[in-house]
Design an enzyme around this catalytic site. Structure first.
Site, mmCIF file in Angstrom:
data_model
loop_
_atom_site.group_PDB
_atom_site.id
_atom_site.type_symbol
_atom_site.label_atom_id
_atom_site.label_comp_id
_atom_site.label_asym_id
_atom_site.label_seq_id
_atom_site.Cartn_x
_atom_site.Cartn_y
_atom_site.Cartn_z
ATOM 1 N N GLU A 215 0.888 -1.326 -0.108
ATOM 2 C CA GLU A 215 0.030 0.129 -0.030
ATOM 3 C C GLU A 215 0.733 1.462 -0.009
ATOM 4 O O GLU A 215 1.915 1.260 0.740
ATOM 5 C CB GLU A 215 -0.929 0.035 1.055
ATOM 6 N N CYS B 132 2.883 8.303 1.438
ATOM 7 C CA CYS B 132 3.455 7.303 2.491
ATOM 8 C C CYS B 132 3.778 6.132 1.810
ATOM 9 O O CYS B 132 2.793 5.496 1.132
ATOM 10 C CB CYS B 132 2.340 7.086 3.635
ATOM 11 N N CYS C 13 5.587 -7.404 7.766
ATOM 12 C CA CYS C 13 6.763 -6.887 8.719
ATOM 13 C C CYS C 13 6.957 -7.635 9.874
ATOM 14 O O CYS C 13 6.140 -8.484 10.278
ATOM 15 C CB CYS C 13 6.123 -5.473 9.233
ATOM 16 N N CYS D 263 4.471 -4.914 16.016
ATOM 17 C CA CYS D 263 3.814 -4.156 16.907
ATOM 18 C C CYS D 263 2.383 -4.181 17.242
ATOM 19 O O CYS D 263 1.681 -4.628 16.094
ATOM 20 C CB CYS D 263 4.213 -2.698 16.521
ATOM 21 N N CYS E 282 -0.237 -2.423 14.887
ATOM 22 C CA CYS E 282 -0.097 -2.479 13.720
ATOM 23 C C CYS E 282 -0.540 -3.450 12.761
ATOM 24 O O CYS E 282 -0.324 -4.664 13.177
ATOM 25 C CB CYS E 282 1.575 -2.216 13.495
ATOM 26 N N CYS F 20 -1.699 1.775 7.307
ATOM 27 C CA CYS F 20 -1.296 0.703 6.486
ATOM 28 C C CYS F 20 -1.567 -0.630 6.956
ATOM 29 O O CYS F 20 -1.545 -1.136 8.044
ATOM 30 C CB CYS F 20 0.237 0.896 5.974
#
Length: 346
Positions: free
Chosen positions: A94, A107, A114, A118, A121, A332
């Site tokens: 994205e 962005c 990832c 976190c 997120c 995101c």
């Protein structure tokens, strides 16, 4: 089956010079090609009209520009647009376009998924799939419908930029070099949770702004929100950052999502002041965009304003970032997760 061609987009001048040499083209052709790619932003090699037909045909045998348009978009009532790009491996990333009066920010993502996981997120919930190449990073800018309106780029999309540092630095070189987009590094911000292995190298090899995801000044709480704290603590990170000068053109900022009843009291503001004492930096307070399955809530605006005013009164420059694109889940990971799940079912 036709052999896939290699993308020229995302190549540095040195790499284009090597291609030119290999094809027996004149040395000056390398700068002509980079000009077509990054200044004129062509879509095909045929458009590179100051290259001879013979050289264009030779180039086309093994190469292509390598630009790919977004496959989907979501538009917010506030003008924010989320674009979905498909990678060659059929994953999704994205990029979010955020217009704001005389500024227009993109962005950009640096990874598919990832590793940082976190708690707050959505991208972290996906897990890690792949690093993006410099071509896939640059393509998010090159193929953006509003690319000519852009004033700023922030690497705050999907992924941890310092976990893909070689390709990120290559993309930053193309964005800032005279042969590339020739942007000032002041127009670019790279956001990180703070990885020991990459932080020092990034600071020393790039002049772009640095934004550190902090979210709590209390180590055990930060570790619960951000597992990366266990590998490289924020106190070690701050000590490292004190070795560098952020008092001039380069900006150091800390991102701080304000969670209701978790990190939003004056106690945390005082701890922030203690932690960041001696650093030339600013704090960006961020409203939390809720994600499925996570029992966190964002603080209200009055609480955030009090938090900001306390820090500002104590001479730590603090802003509240305007919340954008909430109606399209601009944080995101939401759209790519849904698209990937849809593909897995079909």
């Amino acid at each position: 089956m036709e052999t896939p061609k290699t993308a020229l987009l995302g190549r540095t001048l040195d790499e284009i010079q090597q291609i030119v040499r290999n094809l027996g083209m004149p040395k000056f052709a390398a700068k002509q090609i980079t000009s077509w790619l990054y200044d004129k932003k062509v879509e095909t090699i045929d458009e590179m009209t100051n290259l001879s037909l013979k050289h264009r045909e030779a180039l086309k045998e093994g190469y292509e520009v390598g630009a790919s348009a977004p496959v989907e978009e979501m538009r917010s009532v506030d003008g924010t647009v989320k674009y979905l790009f498909r990678t060659p491996a059929h994953n999704f990333i994205e990029a979010v376009y955020i217009p704001d009066e005389d500024r227009a920010t993109l962005c950009v993502s640096s990874q598919v998924g990832c590793k940082m996981n976190c708690k707050f997120c959505m991208t972290g919930k996906q897990g890690y799939t792949a690093n993006l190449t410099a071509q896939q990073i640059i393509n998010q800018i090159h193929s953006l419908p509003e690319r000519d309106k852009l004033t700023n780029v922030v690497m705050m999309g999907m992924g941890e930029p310092l976990d893909n540092l070689d390709e990120v630095l290559k993309a930053l070189d193309i964005l800032t070099a005279s042969y590339g987009y020739a942007w000032s590094p002041k127009r670019i911000t790279v956001s990180t949770v703070g990885l020991r292995k990459g932080l020092q190298r990034f600071i020393e090899e790039s002049d772009c702004h640095l934004a550190v995801s902090l979210h709590s000044p209390v180590p055990p709480q930060r570790a619960e929100l951000m597992p990366a704290e266990k590998a490289f603590s924020m106190t070690e990170m701050v000590e490292l950052l004190k070795n560098y000068d952020f008092s001039k053109q380069r900006r150091l900022s800390f991102e701080y999502i304000v969670f209701k009843g978790l990190n939003d009291s004056q106690i945390y503001a005082r701890e922030l002041l203690k932690l960041l004492r001696g650093l030339d930096c600013r704090i960006n307070l961020i409203r939390f965009h809720a994600i499925p399955g996570v029992n966190l809530e964002g603080a209200d605006m009055d609480t955030m304003t009090r938090f900001r005013d306390y820090l500002t009164t104590h001479e730590l420059f603090t802003t509240i970032r305007a919340s954008r694109g909430e109606d399209i889940f601009a944080a995101c990971g939401m759209l790519s997760t849904a698209k990937q799940e849809e593909n897995n079912k079909s």
